[in-house]
Design a protein around this motif. Structure first.
Motif, mmCIF file in Angstrom:
data_model
loop_
_atom_site.group_PDB
_atom_site.id
_atom_site.type_symbol
_atom_site.label_atom_id
_atom_site.label_comp_id
_atom_site.label_asym_id
_atom_site.label_seq_id
_atom_site.Cartn_x
_atom_site.Cartn_y
_atom_site.Cartn_z
ATOM 1 N N LEU A 162 0.831 -1.205 0.000
ATOM 2 C CA LEU A 162 0.000 0.000 0.000
ATOM 3 C C LEU A 162 0.866 1.256 0.000
ATOM 4 O O LEU A 162 0.585 2.224 -0.720
ATOM 5 N N GLU A 163 1.937 1.259 0.804
ATOM 6 C CA GLU A 163 2.846 2.406 0.819
ATOM 7 C C GLU A 163 3.458 2.652 -0.556
ATOM 8 O O GLU A 163 3.496 3.781 -1.053
ATOM 9 N N LEU A 168 9.261 -4.920 -6.568
ATOM 10 C CA LEU A 168 10.476 -4.709 -5.777
ATOM 11 C C LEU A 168 10.128 -4.453 -4.316
ATOM 12 O O LEU A 168 10.807 -4.922 -3.403
ATOM 13 N N GLY A 169 9.059 -3.691 -4.103
ATOM 14 C CA GLY A 169 8.622 -3.429 -2.730
ATOM 15 C C GLY A 169 8.144 -4.690 -2.044
ATOM 16 O O GLY A 169 8.427 -4.927 -0.860
ATOM 17 N N VAL A 170 7.412 -5.526 -2.792
ATOM 18 C CA VAL A 170 6.942 -6.788 -2.223
ATOM 19 C C VAL A 170 8.115 -7.690 -1.861
ATOM 20 O O VAL A 170 8.145 -8.319 -0.784
ATOM 21 N N LEU A 171 9.108 -7.758 -2.753
ATOM 22 C CA LEU A 171 10.302 -8.568 -2.458
ATOM 23 C C LEU A 171 11.015 -8.052 -1.217
ATOM 24 O O LEU A 171 11.516 -8.832 -0.400
ATOM 25 N N ALA A 172 11.070 -6.717 -1.089
ATOM 26 C CA ALA A 172 11.724 -6.145 0.083
ATOM 27 C C ALA A 172 10.959 -6.471 1.362
ATOM 28 O O ALA A 172 11.548 -6.580 2.448
ATOM 29 N N ALA A 173 9.648 -6.623 1.234
ATOM 30 C CA ALA A 173 8.829 -6.886 2.420
ATOM 31 C C ALA A 173 8.795 -8.349 2.815
ATOM 32 O O ALA A 173 8.381 -8.676 3.935
#
Length: 399
Positions: free
Chosen positions: A327-328, A378-383
């Protein structure tokens, strides 16, 4: 329930959320601004030149010929003998032969010596004339002028007003004063104002080519033209004339579309380099997301343990962390797209003002949007690492 927990967590750590959104938005906007402006420039430049079929100028750089005669951005290469224009005018293949004469200005706006055939130019034979009068009439006698829309607006000249020109493409105050004393004896009188076209000739003051010759004291034997616009009766006529001109030693025939295509290739090389830079910026944004998510994961360990103690399963905890990050990033990318488009629109407007022709609003193409949407996976992978860690967290550690 999961979404409510996510929104509550984002509100609790509002400052950290704001910083993450700002970082993602700035990275997204940076990746978009230059490509959007360059593509607006490509479209605007192509629209501005497509009314002209063939440009004939003195031998030299085709790019400079187009920039000087069609875009009014550089001084001309040199002049052509009057005979070159006369031969083209007598050519049975010609439909329109329009002389161009440069060398004078009024308040920095170029005077363009030409003939009345310029008012017959069309983007397509079925369309109305490209240069249409908003007020008044075309010039008929030697010292009459028809003003482009921007030139009229900037100078304040109206139909019936008179003015004196100055030598050169750009006039200083001293040059303007000298022009009033020495440049010409008879003033130009404004007889017409053109509708805006969005092209560079909106900045021009159109006057008869005879005035150009008289002001520069060119007798019949000394007459010259800066360039000639040629439109044939058939497309094949244009190519034949171009080949014949280019075989000579005095003039060159330039297709504006070809010159624009070559210039576009140069722009695309620069855009490719910027594209690599923008990918680096997006990678740095992904690192920022990863760092933020990891730091937030450490901070939320107690809240995660509390969720587990209240009965939340590992899947719920895993989903909260993942959805929070997604979401962010999604909101940050959306804000960045809006910011990038806004900055590109502002930049296109300012660049168009400087260049002297209209640049269309930027278009958000699929390829550009796809580039910045890479931040979502990329954000999902980071999370994933902090989400997995949170799901494995035991509530007993904080009892």
């Amino acid at each position: 329930m999961t979404l409510w927990i996510v929104l509550r967590n984002l509100r609790v750590r509002a400052l950290a959320t704001l910083l993450t959104l700002l970082g993602v938005a700035l990275a997204t906007a940076t990746a978009l601004v230059v490509p959007l402006v360059l593509r607006s420039l490509e479209r605007g430049a192509a629209d501005a030149a497509q009314v002209f079929d063939l440009l004939i100028s003195a031998k030299g750089s085709p790019t400079q010929a187009v920039l000087s005669s069609l875009y009014l951005l550089q001084p001309p290469i040199a002049n052509l003998p009057y005979a070159t224009y006369a031969d083209l005018e007598r050519d049975p293949r010609a439909r329109l032969v329009i002389p161009l004469g440069f060398g004078d200005n009024y308040q920095g706006f170029p005077l363009l010596g030409t003939n009345t055939q310029v008012f017959e130019l069309r983007l397509k034979p079925t369309l109305p004339p490209y240069f249409r009068l908003r007020q008044g009439r075309p010039f008929r006698s030697t010292y009459e002028a028809v003003l482009g829309a921007r030139a009229a607006q900037a100078t304040g000249l109206k139909v019936g007003d008179q003015f004196l020109s100055a030598h050169g493409f750009f006039a200083t105050q001293q040059e303007a004063a000298e022009a009033r004393e020495h440049h010409q004896e008879e003033k130009y009188r404004v007889v017409g104002l053109l509708e805006p076209t969005g092209g560079p000739w909106d900045r021009a003051l159109l006057v008869p080519i005879q005035a150009y010759w008289e002001v520069h004291e060119e007798g019949a034997a000394q007459r010259q033209v800066t360039a000639v616009l040629f439109t044939g009766k058939r497309l094949s006529d244009v190519y034949q004339v171009a080949q014949e001109v280019n075989r000579g030693t005095q003039a060159q025939a330039v297709f504006p579309g070809q010159v624009f295509a070559q210039t576009k290739d140069v722009l695309l090389q620069g855009q490719s380099a910027y594209g690599a830079l923008s990918l680096l910026v997006l990678f740095l944004a992904a690192l920022l997301i990863w760092q933020g998510v990891y730091a937030q994961g450490l901070e939320r360990r107690r809240r995660t343990a509390l969720l587990r103690a209240l009965g939340a399963g590992r899947g719920v905890v895993f989903g909260v962390v993942l959805l929070e990050t997604l979401l962010e990033v999604a909101i940050g990318v959306l804000l960045g797209i809006l910011l990038g488009w806004g900055l590109a629109a502002l930049g296109s407007g300012l660049l168009g003002e400087r260049l002297g022709f209209f640049l269309p609003p930027p278009l958000l193409e699929v390829g550009l949007i796809g580039r910045v949407l890479l931040l979502l996976p990329l954000g999902v992978l980071a999370a994933l690492p902090p989400a997995i860690q949170a799901a494995r967290e035991s509530p007993l550690e904080y009892v």
